[in-house]
Design a protein around this motif. Structure first.
Motif, PDB file in Angstrom:
ATOM      1  N   PHE A 130      63.090 114.489  12.324  1.00  0.00           N
ATOM      2  CA  PHE A 130      61.469 114.796  12.063  1.00  0.00           C
ATOM      3  C   PHE A 130      61.025 115.810  12.871  1.00  0.00           C
ATOM      4  CE2 PHE A 130      57.087 113.890  12.375  1.00  0.00           C
ATOM      5  CZ  PHE A 130      56.746 113.633  10.755  1.00  0.00           C
ATOM      6  N   ALA A 131      61.303 115.933  14.180  1.00  0.00           N
ATOM      7  CA  ALA A 131      60.953 116.972  15.184  1.00  0.00           C
ATOM      8  C   ALA A 131      61.282 118.417  14.755  1.00  0.00           C
ATOM      9  CB  ALA A 131      61.273 116.582  16.331  1.00  0.00           C
ATOM     10  N   PHE A 132      62.611 118.292  14.258  1.00  0.00           N
ATOM     11  CA  PHE A 132      63.142 119.603  13.613  1.00  0.00           C
ATOM     12  C   PHE A 132      62.663 120.084  12.606  1.00  0.00           C
ATOM     13  CE2 PHE A 132      66.893 121.846  11.695  1.00  0.00           C
ATOM     14  CZ  PHE A 132      67.172 122.954  12.639  1.00  0.00           C
ATOM     15  N   GLY A 133      62.239 119.292  11.378  1.00  0.00           N
ATOM     16  CA  GLY A 133      61.652 119.472  10.208  1.00  0.00           C
ATOM     17  C   GLY A 133      60.346 120.167  10.506  1.00  0.00           C
ATOM     18  N   CYS A 134      59.568 119.349  11.528  1.00  0.00           N
ATOM     19  CA  CYS A 134      58.318 119.865  11.929  1.00  0.00           C
ATOM     20  C   CYS A 134      58.391 121.423  12.588  1.00  0.00           C
ATOM     21  CB  CYS A 134      57.716 118.712  12.848  1.00  0.00           C
ATOM     22  SG  CYS A 134      57.184 117.392  11.973  1.00  0.00           S
ATOM     23  N   GLY A 135      59.439 121.470  13.489  1.00  0.00           N
ATOM     24  CA  GLY A 135      59.586 122.860  14.014  1.00  0.00           C
ATOM     25  C   GLY A 135      59.792 123.926  13.062  1.00  0.00           C
ATOM     26  N   LEU A 136      60.576 123.484  11.983  1.00  0.00           N
ATOM     27  CA  LEU A 136      60.920 124.465  11.020  1.00  0.00           C
ATOM     28  C   LEU A 136      59.767 124.962  10.195  1.00  0.00           C
ATOM     29  CD1 LEU A 136      64.281 123.156   9.455  1.00  0.00           C
ATOM     30  CD2 LEU A 136      63.943 125.254  10.808  1.00  0.00           C
TER      31      LEU A 136
END
Length: 289
Positions: free
Chosen positions: A194-200
């Motif tokens: 989830f954090a990686f998707g938000c970072g992208l």
């Protein structure tokens, strides 16, 4: 011919940008089966983080981009640990209502803190203007977007398909109880994803600020574009949304250039035609009967 190739390149650049903005939603919806309509809020957060650092604090543009990614990822993991994690087992309707409420809260908060005027990020001189390549005018900033987004796409594909983390994520989604029994920390995998998707999304918001503009209503204005990319491409893989982003980006730019009176409707026409042909998207899985 030169104008056609220029528009084609601009469409590819726009499509790449759409993919980076929407691929986080493709990950959470397709791989985690979670409908996060507040995805655009994280893109807006990354855009404003980069804008404040570059415009107000004098940071270099290329230093602001990774911080936009990190800042959006931190916000994402904080919300995932405190709010989103309680909705994984709830119905899609509950997830939609919650994320829509979060969108309106983010719009109101950003409007109060940053104001309602549109913001653009100051670019370095090296990214301004065009270069002439075999008679085709190519914008330097759009060329940078194509390079960055292309590398990100390859990296994301490799991570999900070839790494141990990608296999753990698929296992955690397919059967969480079995994954826990195999020693996989499912909550940690979901939080990182989830954090990686938000970072992208935040990185995409920072990259798109110069082209799309940035204002408090960014999540509402572009929410439909994110959903179109995931719907047309199919949510079962990353390849589908990537190809859908390219197709829709080229169609949108071409429509606005060649038929400006109906240009904004071209992308919706393409979506309708594709969904009539393939209701589950380009790479969507057909549900078993």
């Amino acid at each position: 011919m030169a104008s056609i190739l220029t528009n084609l390149f601009d469409g590819v650049a726009y499509g790449m940008l759409l993919f980076v903005l929407a691929c986080g939603l493709a990950v959470t919806l397709g791989l985690m089966n979670f409908v996060n309509l507040a995805h655009g809020a994280f893109a807006m957060a990354g855009g404003y983080i980069c804008a404040v650092l570059v415009n107000n604090s004098g940071w270099p543009f290329f230093a602001g981009l990774p911080l936009a990614f990190v800042g959006s990822a931190v916000i994402g993991v904080a919300l995932e640990r405190t709010l989103y994690r309680h909705l994984y087992a709830r119905s899609h309707l509950d997830q939609v209502l919650f994320s829509i409420g979060l969108v309106f809260m983010s719009v109101a908060a950003v409007d109060y803190i940053m104001g309602s005027s549109r913001v653009f990020i100051k670019l370095p001189a090296a990214l301004e203007g065009q270069i002439d390549l075999f008679g085709v005018g190519i914008g330097r900033y759009r060329l940078m977007i194509v390079v960055i987004c292309g590398l990100l796409t390859l990296a994301l594909q490799l991570i999900l398909a070839k790494t141990r983390f990608g296999s753990r994520l698929r296992a955690a989604v397919d059967d969480p109880r079995a994954a826990i029994g195999l020693g996989i920390n499912v909550p940690q995998v979901f939080a990182f994803t989830f954090a990686f998707g938000c970072g992208l999304a935040g990185l995409g918001g920072a990259l798109s600020a110069e082209i799309l503009g940035l204002d408090p209503y960014f999540p509402l204005k572009f929410m439909i574009y994110f959903l179109i990319v995931v719907t047309v491409g199919g949510s079962s893989s990353i390849t589908g949304p990537f190809l859908a982003s390219l197709l829709l980006g080229i169609a949108d730019v071409a429509g606005k250039y060649y038929v400006p009176k109906v240009g904004p409707f071209v992308i919706y026409t393409v979506m309708i035609v594709i969904l009539l042909w393939r209701p589950n998207g380009l790479f969507g899985r057909t549900a078993a009967r």
